[in-house]
Design a protein around this motif. Structure first.
Motif, mmCIF file in Angstrom:
data_model
loop_
_atom_site.group_PDB
_atom_site.id
_atom_site.type_symbol
_atom_site.label_atom_id
_atom_site.label_comp_id
_atom_site.label_asym_id
_atom_site.label_seq_id
_atom_site.Cartn_x
_atom_site.Cartn_y
_atom_site.Cartn_z
ATOM 1 N N TRP A 189 0.846 -1.202 0.000
ATOM 2 C CA TRP A 189 0.000 0.000 0.000
ATOM 3 C C TRP A 189 0.877 1.247 0.000
ATOM 4 C CZ3 TRP A 189 -0.970 4.326 2.940
ATOM 5 C CH2 TRP A 189 -2.192 4.986 2.717
ATOM 6 N N ARG A 213 1.709 4.014 -3.364
ATOM 7 C CA ARG A 213 1.400 5.438 -3.254
ATOM 8 C C ARG A 213 2.648 6.310 -3.220
ATOM 9 N NH1 ARG A 213 -2.031 2.114 -2.086
ATOM 10 N NH2 ARG A 213 -4.289 2.473 -2.167
ATOM 11 N N TRP A 215 -7.377 -0.307 7.983
ATOM 12 C CA TRP A 215 -7.693 -0.186 6.568
ATOM 13 C C TRP A 215 -8.851 0.769 6.314
ATOM 14 C CZ3 TRP A 215 -4.224 -1.377 3.171
ATOM 15 C CH2 TRP A 215 -3.177 -2.200 3.599
ATOM 16 N N ALA A 257 -8.690 0.581 -0.199
ATOM 17 C CA ALA A 257 -7.428 0.322 0.515
ATOM 18 C C ALA A 257 -7.318 -1.115 0.941
ATOM 19 C CB ALA A 257 -7.307 1.255 1.723
ATOM 20 N N ASP A 266 -7.183 7.623 1.243
ATOM 21 C CA ASP A 266 -7.240 7.487 -0.216
ATOM 22 C C ASP A 266 -8.327 8.365 -0.812
ATOM 23 O OD1 ASP A 266 -5.126 5.876 -0.862
ATOM 24 O OD2 ASP A 266 -6.267 3.992 -0.915
#
Length: 249
Positions: free
Chosen positions: A117, A121, A232, A248, A239
């Motif tokens: 994750w 990003r 999450w 996510a 996000d």
């Protein structure tokens, strides 16, 4: 428990750091469940020298006096008035820990999911630890994270180690990011206090330390591990604020 008692939000949130730019990780107990190995090493070696009348130290003693602390402070606690002996003892104990770690070290559940994750990003990342350099490098290597971290900040390289904010402030400086756009992952009272004192939101992991103790250090919220739905949900919220439509989780 669903939300840290210190949070004023109805659900765990990291929205205050949007847009997120950097993630800072402690190592022991945060990347890997290493505390049982440390506890065992201390227990064996202290028993050998007759500490506490030869009675093995229990988990409560370990949490209160050792977990998350720098070896200078541990030496002073275990060998008051004889720091030189205490530091030598701690060095020998770390050598035993490294031998144990090579055989038994395992990542915290969900660590590699969170790693992906973060990488997807393009976030900055650093490890920030009170562990001695050989320990930190070994654990990060065993976990396959040597190429993941841009920097490893050691408490011993700062004027003051955790629970002082110095290591986290140095990490922000090295990564050239603001405390307003970073988040910390920690598992100890000492570490959470350091992150909070640096002005960075801290997600606490209940790897080994009791929730009520961790909450006293005022984390933003607590999670069991990196698979925790609370984490999450908070990342998905970030996000959305960043305009990402991917889930996510």
């Amino acid at each position: 428990m669903t939300v840290s008692e210190n949070s004023s939000n109805s659900t765990p949130s990291l929205s205050q750091v949007a847009p997120l730019e950097a993630v800072l990780f402690d190592v022991d107990g945060t990347l890997c469940d290493s505390d049982p190995l440390h506890h065992h090493a201390f227990q064996v070696m202290l028993q050998e020298i007759g500490f506490n009348g030869g009675v093995p130290i229990n988990e409560e003693f370990f949490i209160q006096n050792i977990a998350g602390k720098h070896n200078d402070d541990i030496a002073d606690t275990l060998f008051p008035g004889d720091r030189e002996r205490g530091l030598k003892f701690c060095d020998d104990k770390e050598a035993l820990f490294r031998r144990l770690a090579k055989e038994q070290l395992k990542p915290i559940d969900g660590l590699y999911k969170l790693r992906k994750w973060i990488e997807d990003r393009g976030l900055r990342r650093a490890a920030v630890t009170n562990a001695p350099k050989p320990n930190a490098e070994l654990m990060i290597s065993l976990l396959g994270l040597s190429d993941f971290f841009e920097a490893v900040i050691l408490g011993s390289d700062c004027e003051h180690p955790k629970p002082f904010p110095d290591p986290y402030l140095k990490a922000l400086e090295v990564l050239q990011v603001s405390k307003d756009h970073a988040v910390v992952f920690e598992d100890s009272v000492s570490g959470i206090k350091a992150g909070v004192a640096a002005g960075i939101p801290v997600v606490g992991l209940t790897t080994r330390n009791p929730e009520h103790l961790l909450n006293q250090a005022k984390p933003t919220f607590l999670i069991k591990n990196y698979e925790d739905p609370k984490l999450w949900a908070a990342l998905e919220e970030l996000d959305k604020k960043a305009g990402r439509v991917t889930d996510a989780a």
